[in-house]
Design a protein around this motif. Structure first.
Motif, PDB file in Angstrom:
ATOM      1  N   ILE A 116       3.261 -98.670  -0.031  1.00 57.25           N
ATOM      2  CA  ILE A 116       2.530 -98.332   1.189  1.00 57.25           C
ATOM      3  C   ILE A 116       3.480 -97.787   2.254  1.00 57.25           C
ATOM      4  CG2 ILE A 116       1.161 -99.273   3.093  1.00 57.25           C
ATOM      5  CD1 ILE A 116      -0.056-101.235   1.142  1.00 57.25           C
ATOM      6  N   GLY A 117       4.671 -98.376   2.366  1.00 60.55           N
ATOM      7  CA  GLY A 117       5.639 -97.919   3.361  1.00 60.55           C
ATOM      8  C   GLY A 117       6.073 -96.486   3.128  1.00 60.55           C
ATOM      9  N   ILE A 118       6.333 -96.139   1.870  1.00 57.60           N
ATOM     10  CA  ILE A 118       6.761 -94.774   1.547  1.00 57.60           C
ATOM     11  C   ILE A 118       5.635 -93.780   1.812  1.00 57.60           C
ATOM     12  CG2 ILE A 118       7.436 -93.251  -0.339  1.00 57.60           C
ATOM     13  CD1 ILE A 118       8.996 -95.558  -1.547  1.00 57.60           C
ATOM     14  N   ILE A 119       4.427 -94.126   1.372  1.00 56.85           N
ATOM     15  CA  ILE A 119       3.286 -93.225   1.579  1.00 56.85           C
ATOM     16  C   ILE A 119       3.011 -93.036   3.067  1.00 56.85           C
ATOM     17  CG2 ILE A 119       0.795 -92.978   1.228  1.00 56.85           C
ATOM     18  CD1 ILE A 119       1.126 -94.389  -1.450  1.00 56.85           C
ATOM     19  N   SER A 120       3.075 -94.116   3.831  1.00 62.38           N
ATOM     20  CA  SER A 120       2.825 -94.021   5.275  1.00 62.38           C
ATOM     21  C   SER A 120       3.887 -93.182   5.971  1.00 62.38           C
ATOM     22  CB  SER A 120       2.780 -95.416   5.886  1.00 62.38           C
ATOM     23  OG  SER A 120       1.720 -96.177   5.344  1.00 62.38           O
ATOM     24  N   ALA A 121       5.155 -93.360   5.565  1.00 60.19           N
ATOM     25  CA  ALA A 121       6.237 -92.586   6.185  1.00 60.19           C
ATOM     26  C   ALA A 121       6.127 -91.104   5.846  1.00 60.19           C
ATOM     27  CB  ALA A 121       7.583 -93.133   5.725  1.00 60.19           C
ATOM     28  N   ALA A 122       5.718 -90.824   4.607  1.00 59.54           N
ATOM     29  CA  ALA A 122       5.574 -89.424   4.200  1.00 59.54           C
ATOM     30  C   ALA A 122       4.413 -88.746   4.910  1.00 59.54           C
ATOM     31  CB  ALA A 122       5.374 -89.341   2.688  1.00 59.54           C
ATOM     32  N   ASN A 123       3.465 -89.544   5.393  1.00 60.88           N
ATOM     33  CA  ASN A 123       2.296 -88.990   6.092  1.00 60.88           C
ATOM     34  C   ASN A 123       2.220 -89.530   7.520  1.00 60.88           C
ATOM     35  OD1 ASN A 123       0.587 -87.635   3.725  1.00 60.88           O
ATOM     36  ND2 ASN A 123       1.380 -89.585   2.964  1.00 60.88           N
ATOM     37  N   ALA A 124       3.372 -89.666   8.156  1.00 59.63           N
ATOM     38  CA  ALA A 124       3.436 -90.244   9.501  1.00 59.63           C
ATOM     39  C   ALA A 124       2.543 -89.484  10.478  1.00 59.63           C
ATOM     40  CB  ALA A 124       4.878 -90.232   9.999  1.00 59.63           C
ATOM     41  N   GLY A 125       1.690 -90.242  11.178  1.00 57.02           N
ATOM     42  CA  GLY A 125       0.799 -89.645  12.160  1.00 57.02           C
ATOM     43  C   GLY A 125      -0.501 -89.122  11.595  1.00 57.02           C
ATOM     44  N   LYS A 126      -0.616 -89.093  10.273  1.00 59.26           N
ATOM     45  CA  LYS A 126      -1.830 -88.577   9.651  1.00 59.26           C
ATOM     46  C   LYS A 126      -2.817 -89.718   9.378  1.00 59.26           C
ATOM     47  CE  LYS A 126       0.688 -84.766   7.456  1.00 59.26           C
ATOM     48  NZ  LYS A 126       1.045 -84.102   6.173  1.00 59.26           N
ATOM     49  N   PHE A 127      -3.974 -89.353   8.804  1.00 62.26           N
ATOM     50  CA  PHE A 127      -5.031 -90.336   8.566  1.00 62.26           C
ATOM     51  C   PHE A 127      -4.550 -91.457   7.659  1.00 62.26           C
ATOM     52  CE2 PHE A 127      -8.440 -91.853   5.792  1.00 62.26           C
ATOM     53  CZ  PHE A 127      -9.302 -92.396   6.736  1.00 62.26           C
ATOM     54  N   ASP A 129      -1.585 -92.705   7.246  1.00 59.36           N
ATOM     55  CA  ASP A 129      -0.707 -93.604   7.996  1.00 59.36           C
ATOM     56  C   ASP A 129      -1.514 -94.495   8.935  1.00 59.36           C
ATOM     57  OD1 ASP A 129       1.580 -94.762   9.081  1.00 59.36           O
ATOM     58  OD2 ASP A 129       1.777 -93.201  10.609  1.00 59.36           O
ATOM     59  N   LYS A 130      -2.484 -93.939   9.618  1.00 62.99           N
ATOM     60  CA  LYS A 130      -3.304 -94.717  10.554  1.00 62.99           C
ATOM     61  C   LYS A 130      -4.176 -95.732   9.812  1.00 62.99           C
ATOM     62  CE  LYS A 130      -3.429 -91.009  13.990  1.00 62.99           C
ATOM     63  NZ  LYS A 130      -4.283 -90.037  14.719  1.00 62.99           N
ATOM     64  N   ALA A 131      -4.704 -95.332   8.662  1.00 60.68           N
ATOM     65  CA  ALA A 131      -5.533 -96.249   7.873  1.00 60.68           C
ATOM     66  C   ALA A 131      -4.721 -97.422   7.355  1.00 60.68           C
ATOM     67  CB  ALA A 131      -6.177 -95.495   6.705  1.00 60.68           C
ATOM     68  N   SER A 132      -3.500 -97.144   6.894  1.00 59.49           N
ATOM     69  CA  SER A 132      -2.648 -98.229   6.401  1.00 59.49           C
ATOM     70  C   SER A 132      -2.245 -99.164   7.529  1.00 59.49           C
ATOM     71  CB  SER A 132      -1.397 -97.654   5.723  1.00 59.49           C
ATOM     72  OG  SER A 132      -0.556 -96.996   6.662  1.00 59.49           O
TER      73      SER A 132
END
Length: 306
Positions: A116-127, A129-132
Motif C-alpha cells: 500500500i505504501g509503494i502504491i500510494s507513493a507512486a500515485n501521490a495526490g491522486k485518488f 493515494d487519498k482512498a488509501s
C-alpha cells in the motif's frame, strides 16, 4: 555494537526488576487472597489459614518479596496454586501459540503496508493515494474488539470461510492475524508512503531515473530501503506489542495464547502465573527494542558509527 548490547542488557535487568516489583505489590493490594479462589467461599477459616501459611502469605511482605526475587534470579517462576504444576510448563505452550499468531500478524502487516505504501507513493495526490489514506485512518481508529467481531460475522458466520474460534489449523490464523495486524499495517503504510515521497526528491533518485530505470525498480530498490528506516523503529516496537499484548484479540477468538492465560490467572488469583506472564512479556518487549537498535545500525551506516 558491543557497548550497545551491554547497555541494553542492564536496561533489560532494570525493566524486569521494575515490572516484577510492580506486579508483585499490585497483586497483593487487591482485596482478598488466592485462598478464597482456590479453596472456595465455603472453606473454613482454619483451612484458609493453613493454606496461606503453607504458601508463605502470612509472612511479612518484605520477606515474601525477598523470596520472590531470589526465586526469580534462579529462574524459578513458582508453581500453580490450583494443580501444583510448574508455572514455566504452563506458560510455554501458551507462549508458543501467541508467538505463532503474532508472527503471522506481523508478516501480514509488513507485506500489506509495503504494498500500500509503494502504491500510494507512486500515485501521490491522486485518488488511489487519498482512498488509501481514508482506509488507513479507519483501520487505525477501529479497535480490535470491533474489527474482530465484524470479520467473524462476515467470514465465519455469514459465509463460513474460516473457523470461528480456537486454533484448528492454518486457516484459523487468518481472522485473528488480520484483526491483530490491521492497525499496524495501516499506520506503517502511511509512514512508508511519506518516506518514499520524501526520498523521491533526492538527487540519487533523479540519477537512477535518468539511467532509464523503471519506476518499479526506482521505488522498490532505491527508494524503499531508505524510506523504510523510520518505519523500522515502529515495527520493532509493535512486534513487542503484538507478542506481549494480544489479550483482547485472543479473548475475541478464544485463542489459547498468553493473553488468555493472563486473564484466566487474574480471575483465579494465580499470582505466580500472572507474574511469570508479565515478566515474559516485558522481556520480549525489551528484546524487540534491542533488535531494532541492531537492525538500525545494520541498515544505516551513520548510526553504525555512533
Amino acid at each position: 555494537m558491543a557497548k550497545v548490547l551491554v547497555q541494553r542488557f542492564f536496561q533489560l535487568l532494570a525493566v524486569l526488576w521494575g515490572v516484577s516489583t510492580i506486579v508483585f505489590f499490585l497483586q497483593r493490594m487487591i482485596p482478598g487472597s488466592p485462598a478464597d479462589s482456590i479453596l472456595g467461599v465455603d472453606a473454613s477459616e482454619v483451612d484458609k489459614l493453613e493454606w496461606l501459611t503453607r504458601y508463605g502469605f502470612n509472612e511479612p511482605i518484605w520477606k515474601q518479596y525477598f523470596n520472590f526475587l531470589v526465586n526469580l534470579c534462579q529462574g524459578d517462576l513458582g508453581k500453580s496454586y490450583a494443580n501444583y504444576s510448574s508455572v514455566s510448563e504452563i506458560i510455554l505452550p501458551r507462549l508458543w501459540e501467541t508467538i505463532q499468531l503474532a508472527t503471522v500478524a506481523f508478516l501480514f502487516s509488513i507485506l500489506l503496508a509495503t504494498i500500500i505504501g509503494i502504491i500510494s507513493a507512486a500515485n501521490a495526490g491522486k485518488f488511489t493515494d487519498k482512498a488509501s489514506a481514508v482506509l488507513s485512518l479507519l483501520a487505525i481508529s477501529a479497535p480490535s474488539f470491533i474489527i474482530g467481531p465484524v470479520l467473524m460475522w462476515i467470514f465465519a458466520v455469514k459465509f463460513d470461510v474460516f473457523p470461528l474460534m480456537g486454533n484448528e489449523g492454518p486457516s484459523s490464523f487468518v481472522l485473528p492475524s488480520v484483526t491483530l495486524g490491521a492497525s499496524l499495517a495501516a499506520f506503517s503504510s502511511r509512514m512508508i508512503r511519506s518516506g518514499i515521497v520524501d526520498v523521491l526528491q533526492e538527487d540519487y533518485i533523479r540519477t537512477a531515473k535518468s539511467k532509464g530505470l523503471s519506476q518499479f525498480i526506482v521505488l522498490t530498490k532505491h527508494a524503499l530501503r531508505n524510506a523504510f528506516l523510520p518505519t523500522l523503529t515502529v515495527l520493532g516496537m509493535q512486534l513487542g506489542v503484538l507478542l506481549s499484548g494480544t489479550v483482547i484479540t485472543e479473548q475475541i477468538f478464544n485463542w489459547p495464547g498468553l493473553g488468555s492465560l493472563v486473564v484466566e490467572a487474574v480471575q483465579q488469583r494465580e499470582y505466580n502465573i500472572v507474574s511469570g506472564c508479565v515478566i515474559i512479556m516485558a522481556t520480549i518487549y525489551v528484546a524487540c527494542n534491542l533488535l531494532v537498535d541492531i537492525l538500525y545500525r545494520v541498515f544505516d551506516p551513520r548510526v553504525r558509527l555512533t
